[in-house]
Design a protein around this motif. Sequence first.
Motif, PDB file in Angstrom:
ATOM      1  N   SER A   4       0.855  -1.189   0.000  1.00 29.90           N
ATOM      2  CA  SER A   4       0.000   0.000   0.000  1.00 29.90           C
ATOM      3  C   SER A   4       0.892   1.240   0.000  1.00 29.90           C
ATOM      4  N   LEU A   5       0.348   2.339  -0.468  1.00 30.72           N
ATOM      5  CA  LEU A   5       1.126   3.581  -0.491  1.00 30.72           C
ATOM      6  C   LEU A   5       1.595   3.965   0.907  1.00 30.72           C
ATOM      7  N   ASN A   6       0.808   3.620   1.928  1.00 26.77           N
ATOM      8  CA  ASN A   6       1.199   3.950   3.297  1.00 26.77           C
ATOM      9  C   ASN A   6       2.433   3.180   3.752  1.00 26.77           C
ATOM     10  N   GLU A   7       2.806   2.149   3.022  1.00 26.20           N
ATOM     11  CA  GLU A   7       4.018   1.385   3.327  1.00 26.20           C
ATOM     12  C   GLU A   7       5.199   1.859   2.476  1.00 26.20           C
ATOM     13  N   CYS A   8       5.106   3.083   1.965  1.00 22.67           N
ATOM     14  CA  CYS A   8       6.164   3.648   1.129  1.00 22.67           C
ATOM     15  C   CYS A   8       6.628   4.996   1.680  1.00 22.67           C
ATOM     16  N   PRO A   9       7.156   5.014   2.904  1.00 22.65           N
ATOM     17  CA  PRO A   9       7.638   6.286   3.432  1.00 22.65           C
ATOM     18  C   PRO A   9       8.953   6.682   2.762  1.00 22.65           C
ATOM     19  N   ALA A  10       9.283   7.942   2.866  1.00 22.25           N
ATOM     20  CA  ALA A  10      10.557   8.434   2.337  1.00 22.25           C
ATOM     21  C   ALA A  10      11.510   8.678   3.499  1.00 22.25           C
ATOM     22  N   TRP A  30       4.273   9.201   2.237  1.00 23.73           N
ATOM     23  CA  TRP A  30       4.385   9.442   0.797  1.00 23.73           C
ATOM     24  C   TRP A  30       3.745  10.778   0.424  1.00 23.73           C
ATOM     25  N   GLN A  31       2.639  11.155   1.125  1.00 22.54           N
ATOM     26  CA  GLN A  31       1.973  12.420   0.812  1.00 22.54           C
ATOM     27  C   GLN A  31       2.883  13.612   1.136  1.00 22.54           C
ATOM     28  N   ARG A  41      11.294  21.767  -2.046  1.00 22.37           N
ATOM     29  CA  ARG A  41      12.004  21.859  -0.762  1.00 22.37           C
ATOM     30  C   ARG A  41      13.006  20.732  -0.565  1.00 22.37           C
ATOM     31  N   VAL A  42      12.912  19.695  -1.416  1.00 22.56           N
ATOM     32  CA  VAL A  42      13.778  18.527  -1.277  1.00 22.56           C
ATOM     33  C   VAL A  42      14.315  18.099  -2.637  1.00 22.56           C
ATOM     34  N   THR A  43      15.375  17.310  -2.583  1.00 21.26           N
ATOM     35  CA  THR A  43      15.927  16.670  -3.769  1.00 21.26           C
ATOM     36  C   THR A  43      15.658  15.181  -3.630  1.00 21.26           C
ATOM     37  N   VAL A  44      15.155  14.568  -4.685  1.00 20.91           N
ATOM     38  CA  VAL A  44      14.894  13.133  -4.670  1.00 20.91           C
ATOM     39  C   VAL A  44      16.194  12.401  -4.996  1.00 20.91           C
ATOM     40  N   LEU A  45      16.609  11.499  -4.099  1.00 18.41           N
ATOM     41  CA  LEU A  45      17.848  10.747  -4.289  1.00 18.41           C
ATOM     42  C   LEU A  45      17.603   9.303  -4.728  1.00 18.41           C
ATOM     43  N   ALA A  46      16.445   8.758  -4.370  1.00 18.26           N
ATOM     44  CA  ALA A  46      16.086   7.385  -4.771  1.00 18.26           C
ATOM     45  C   ALA A  46      14.566   7.287  -4.801  1.00 18.26           C
ATOM     46  N   GLU A  47      14.094   6.308  -5.572  1.00 23.61           N
ATOM     47  CA  GLU A  47      12.648   6.173  -5.752  1.00 23.61           C
ATOM     48  C   GLU A  47      12.223   4.711  -5.589  1.00 23.61           C
ATOM     49  N   TYR A  48      10.964   4.542  -5.235  1.00 18.36           N
ATOM     50  CA  TYR A  48      10.355   3.208  -5.208  1.00 18.36           C
ATOM     51  C   TYR A  48       9.993   2.796  -6.637  1.00 18.36           C
ATOM     52  N   ASP A  49       9.681   1.549  -6.805  1.00 20.81           N
ATOM     53  CA  ASP A  49       9.158   1.071  -8.093  1.00 20.81           C
ATOM     54  C   ASP A  49       7.639   1.214  -8.103  1.00 20.81           C
ATOM     55  N   ARG A  50       7.167   2.268  -7.527  1.00 19.39           N
ATOM     56  CA  ARG A  50       5.733   2.568  -7.461  1.00 19.39           C
ATOM     57  C   ARG A  50       5.495   3.908  -8.128  1.00 19.39           C
ATOM     58  N   TYR A  51       4.437   3.969  -8.880  1.00 17.63           N
ATOM     59  CA  TYR A  51       4.073   5.206  -9.556  1.00 17.63           C
ATOM     60  C   TYR A  51       2.790   5.749  -8.950  1.00 17.63           C
ATOM     61  N   ILE A  52       2.709   7.062  -8.924  1.00 12.16           N
ATOM     62  CA  ILE A  52       1.442   7.701  -8.587  1.00 12.16           C
ATOM     63  C   ILE A  52       1.059   8.568  -9.778  1.00 12.16           C
ATOM     64  N   HIS A  53      -0.226   8.807  -9.876  1.00 10.65           N
ATOM     65  CA  HIS A  53      -0.741   9.492 -11.055  1.00 10.65           C
ATOM     66  C   HIS A  53      -1.569  10.704 -10.644  1.00 10.65           C
ATOM     67  N   PRO A  55      -4.014  13.794 -12.871  1.00 15.35           N
ATOM     68  CA  PRO A  55      -4.695  13.826 -14.178  1.00 15.35           C
ATOM     69  C   PRO A  55      -3.748  14.054 -15.353  1.00 15.35           C
ATOM     70  N   SER A  56      -2.609  14.733 -15.089  1.00 16.65           N
ATOM     71  CA  SER A  56      -1.730  15.061 -16.214  1.00 16.65           C
ATOM     72  C   SER A  56      -0.326  14.453 -16.123  1.00 16.65           C
ATOM     73  N   ARG A  57       0.025  13.812 -14.993  1.00 15.61           N
ATOM     74  CA  ARG A  57       1.399  13.318 -14.830  1.00 15.61           C
ATOM     75  C   ARG A  57       1.425  11.959 -14.160  1.00 15.61           C
ATOM     76  N   GLU A  58       2.548  11.293 -14.356  1.00 12.07           N
ATOM     77  CA  GLU A  58       2.834  10.049 -13.664  1.00 12.07           C
ATOM     78  C   GLU A  58       4.278  10.149 -13.183  1.00 12.07           C
ATOM     79  N   PHE A  59       4.522   9.814 -11.939  1.00 17.73           N
ATOM     80  CA  PHE A  59       5.901   9.796 -11.479  1.00 17.73           C
ATOM     81  C   PHE A  59       6.074   8.802 -10.349  1.00 17.73           C
TER      82      PHE A  59
END
Length: 187
Positions: A4-10, A30-31, A41-53, A55-59
């Motif tokens: 679940s998204l709640n199991e994807c903290p940064a 994750w929110q 305010r932050v720089t992303v250094l690593a990412e999960y293999d999970r995408y969120i969407h 209406p106009s983007r996916e990342f």
Amino acid sequence: MHASLNECPALVLNADFRPLSYFPLSLWSWQDSVKAVFLDRVTVLAEYDRYIHSPSREFRLPSVISLKEYVPPAKRPAFTRFNVFLRDRFDCQYCGHRFHPEELTFDHVVPRSKGGQTTWENILTACSDCNLRKGNRLPHVAKMFPRVKPHLPTVWQLQENGRGFPPNFLHQSWGDYLYWDTELDPV
């Protein structure tokens, strides 16, 4: 199946790439991490293999982020029950055994009824059995002496002690940013 998204903290690092805190480990939901990315305010250094969407983007969800502005650590640690336990490494200062936080109490070395205060220098970690055995007596009367004299720790000491207690879950992407006091498996 994805967690679940709640199991994807940064994992949140300061601008010097050190965790803001080791114990508890500095994690954002994750929110909060996505919001911080959008607010730049932050720089992303690593990412999960999970995408969120949207209406106009996916990342991809961030798994490790660093603050863009350095946050100086507190000069003096907060005087809390948990920080007393952390200072004493979750060890009863009378019998020397290690316990889970919920099995610990804190003890006034000099009882309040005898003028003792609730300060770093008079409070220590004790298991329930030892605390009950010592009761409302001075150490020399109870013949129970602290293994280590209670003291005001530095924030750095608490952080170092926290490194000795890794949490149950560590995402693989966090490995390059965390250093625990555990033995490494030979390759």
